[in-house]
Design a protein around this motif. Sequence first.
Motif, mmCIF file in Angstrom:
data_model
loop_
_atom_site.group_PDB
_atom_site.id
_atom_site.type_symbol
_atom_site.label_atom_id
_atom_site.label_comp_id
_atom_site.label_asym_id
_atom_site.label_seq_id
_atom_site.Cartn_x
_atom_site.Cartn_y
_atom_site.Cartn_z
ATOM 1 N N SER A 1 43.993 33.711 44.072
ATOM 2 C CA SER A 1 43.269 33.005 44.799
ATOM 3 C C SER A 1 41.255 33.384 44.706
ATOM 4 O O SER A 1 40.595 32.549 44.084
ATOM 5 C CB SER A 1 42.950 32.373 46.526
ATOM 6 O OG SER A 1 41.975 31.694 47.317
ATOM 7 N N ALA A 2 41.466 35.012 44.609
ATOM 8 C CA ALA A 2 39.499 35.071 43.493
ATOM 9 C C ALA A 2 39.335 34.869 42.642
ATOM 10 O O ALA A 2 38.804 34.531 42.199
ATOM 11 C CB ALA A 2 39.614 36.234 44.369
ATOM 12 N N LEU A 3 40.602 35.003 41.846
ATOM 13 C CA LEU A 3 40.449 34.812 40.025
ATOM 14 C C LEU A 3 40.337 33.078 40.474
ATOM 15 O O LEU A 3 39.752 32.208 38.796
ATOM 16 C CB LEU A 3 42.080 35.002 39.617
ATOM 17 C CG LEU A 3 42.234 35.242 38.186
ATOM 18 C CD1 LEU A 3 40.872 36.513 37.625
ATOM 19 C CD2 LEU A 3 43.034 35.623 37.501
ATOM 20 N N THR A 4 41.590 32.362 40.445
ATOM 21 C CA THR A 4 41.411 31.019 40.591
ATOM 22 C C THR A 4 39.746 30.790 41.050
ATOM 23 O O THR A 4 39.258 30.331 40.079
ATOM 24 C CB THR A 4 42.057 30.041 41.648
ATOM 25 O OG1 THR A 4 43.217 30.803 41.236
ATOM 26 C CG2 THR A 4 41.495 28.689 41.511
ATOM 27 N N SER A 5 38.705 31.257 42.107
ATOM 28 C CA SER A 5 38.029 31.072 42.213
ATOM 29 C C SER A 5 36.222 31.434 41.032
ATOM 30 O O SER A 5 35.861 30.910 40.534
ATOM 31 C CB SER A 5 37.119 31.055 43.353
ATOM 32 O OG SER A 5 38.110 30.852 44.191
ATOM 33 N N LYS A 6 37.306 32.740 40.761
ATOM 34 C CA LYS A 6 35.739 33.003 39.419
ATOM 35 C C LYS A 6 35.929 32.029 38.004
ATOM 36 O O LYS A 6 35.124 32.050 37.726
ATOM 37 C CB LYS A 6 36.534 34.912 39.382
ATOM 38 C CG LYS A 6 36.645 35.990 39.911
ATOM 39 C CD LYS A 6 36.675 37.199 39.260
ATOM 40 C CE LYS A 6 35.747 37.783 40.459
ATOM 41 N NZ LYS A 6 36.854 40.180 39.315
ATOM 42 N N VAL A 7 37.684 31.805 37.935
ATOM 43 C CA VAL A 7 38.037 31.510 37.009
ATOM 44 C C VAL A 7 36.519 30.002 37.091
ATOM 45 O O VAL A 7 36.343 28.888 36.247
ATOM 46 C CB VAL A 7 39.079 30.677 36.858
ATOM 47 C CG1 VAL A 7 39.242 29.406 35.323
ATOM 48 C CG2 VAL A 7 39.748 32.142 36.105
ATOM 49 N N LYS A 8 37.007 29.001 37.796
ATOM 50 C CA LYS A 8 36.345 27.878 38.034
ATOM 51 C C LYS A 8 34.722 27.939 38.406
ATOM 52 O O LYS A 8 34.597 27.436 37.647
ATOM 53 C CB LYS A 8 36.830 26.827 39.369
ATOM 54 C CG LYS A 8 38.100 26.757 39.882
ATOM 55 C CD LYS A 8 38.280 26.683 41.315
ATOM 56 C CE LYS A 8 40.039 25.716 41.075
ATOM 57 N NZ LYS A 8 40.215 24.831 42.756
ATOM 58 N N ALA A 9 34.393 29.174 38.711
ATOM 59 C CA ALA A 9 32.644 29.202 39.081
ATOM 60 C C ALA A 9 32.239 29.500 37.846
ATOM 61 O O ALA A 9 31.655 29.215 36.750
ATOM 62 C CB ALA A 9 32.194 30.919 39.634
ATOM 63 N N ALA A 10 33.196 29.926 36.494
ATOM 64 C CA ALA A 10 32.581 30.767 35.015
ATOM 65 C C ALA A 10 32.681 29.062 34.203
ATOM 66 O O ALA A 10 32.191 28.565 33.613
ATOM 67 C CB ALA A 10 33.708 31.760 34.432
ATOM 68 N N LEU A 11 33.689 27.938 34.507
ATOM 69 C CA LEU A 11 33.844 27.037 34.018
ATOM 70 C C LEU A 11 32.833 25.772 34.517
ATOM 71 O O LEU A 11 31.967 25.252 33.247
ATOM 72 C CB LEU A 11 35.020 26.165 34.125
ATOM 73 C CG LEU A 11 36.456 26.630 33.910
ATOM 74 C CD1 LEU A 11 37.472 25.933 34.309
ATOM 75 C CD2 LEU A 11 36.414 26.825 32.168
ATOM 76 N N ALA A 12 32.617 25.878 35.918
ATOM 77 C CA ALA A 12 31.454 25.202 35.628
ATOM 78 C C ALA A 12 30.057 26.141 35.671
ATOM 79 O O ALA A 12 29.069 24.448 35.309
ATOM 80 C CB ALA A 12 31.560 25.566 37.321
ATOM 81 N N SER A 13 30.359 26.977 34.887
ATOM 82 C CA SER A 13 28.589 27.529 34.283
ATOM 83 C C SER A 13 28.366 27.606 32.995
ATOM 84 O O SER A 13 27.573 27.684 32.234
ATOM 85 C CB SER A 13 28.883 29.130 35.320
ATOM 86 O OG SER A 13 29.194 29.642 34.263
ATOM 87 N N ASP A 14 29.483 26.496 32.480
ATOM 88 C CA ASP A 14 29.584 26.710 30.718
ATOM 89 C C ASP A 14 28.587 25.096 30.561
ATOM 90 O O ASP A 14 29.929 24.288 31.036
ATOM 91 C CB ASP A 14 31.019 26.929 30.513
ATOM 92 C CG ASP A 14 30.621 26.973 29.420
ATOM 93 O OD1 ASP A 14 29.770 27.089 27.993
ATOM 94 O OD2 ASP A 14 31.981 27.876 28.632
ATOM 95 N N ARG A 15 27.997 24.985 29.957
ATOM 96 C CA ARG A 15 27.845 23.473 29.428
ATOM 97 C C ARG A 15 28.807 22.803 28.431
ATOM 98 O O ARG A 15 28.912 21.745 28.344
ATOM 99 C CB ARG A 15 25.989 23.384 28.534
ATOM 100 C CG ARG A 15 24.604 23.870 29.984
ATOM 101 C CD ARG A 15 23.760 24.519 29.247
ATOM 102 N NE ARG A 15 22.983 24.157 29.619
ATOM 103 C CZ ARG A 15 22.227 23.398 30.817
ATOM 104 N NH1 ARG A 15 22.944 21.904 30.526
ATOM 105 N NH2 ARG A 15 21.397 23.320 31.453
ATOM 106 N N ALA A 16 29.139 23.630 27.816
ATOM 107 C CA ALA A 16 30.331 23.407 26.732
ATOM 108 C C ALA A 16 31.683 22.431 27.706
ATOM 109 O O ALA A 16 32.331 22.139 26.934
ATOM 110 C CB ALA A 16 30.963 24.326 25.789
#
Length: 184
Positions: free
Chosen positions: A32-47
């Motif tokens: 669950s924590a890893l899913t949240s980290k990945v979602k945050a990383a994707l949300a922060s990437d403009r591409a």
Amino acid sequence: MRHLRELAFILCMFCVVEVAAAQPAGQAADDSALTSKVKAALASDRAVNGRDIEVETRDGIVQLSGFVDSEDTRTAAVMRARSVSGVAEVRNDLSIRMDDRPAKGPASDTVIAARVRDKLGNVKLADDSDVNVEVSEGVVQLSGFVTTDEEKVQAGDAAATVAGVRDVENHIALLDGNERQRNE
């Protein structure tokens, strides 16, 4: 103002991830924590438009599914997910939106998704199975995890019978025996 809200959202996501990572609640909490980290990383990437990408994690294996506009966006999402600490593997089940598929009937994607989820409720899936439904222009994408090939086929067949569905992309992954034992 919009960028300020996005920055606040990203900061909140990192706070949630840090709190979740600090709790010794086993593999499910780690995933669950890893899913949240990945979602945050994707949300922060403009591409990458992370809001259109579904993220699912089992035993450190991250599955990306949903629809993106281009191969470049698809590649950027996978690279961004791989860059997150703790990700053992990334399954790329992202599909590129296609505008040239002929429609079988007029129905909104939201209605189609609801109908597919309803049909999937009639499919007998194991308790540790988890199927996600995404729809874009009548194309249904199934992702998640099931325990048998039969469950995967039944889910795909059920989705294909829904009115308005133009195509079904079945990206459901199979849990192996070791993963099932850890989840029990």
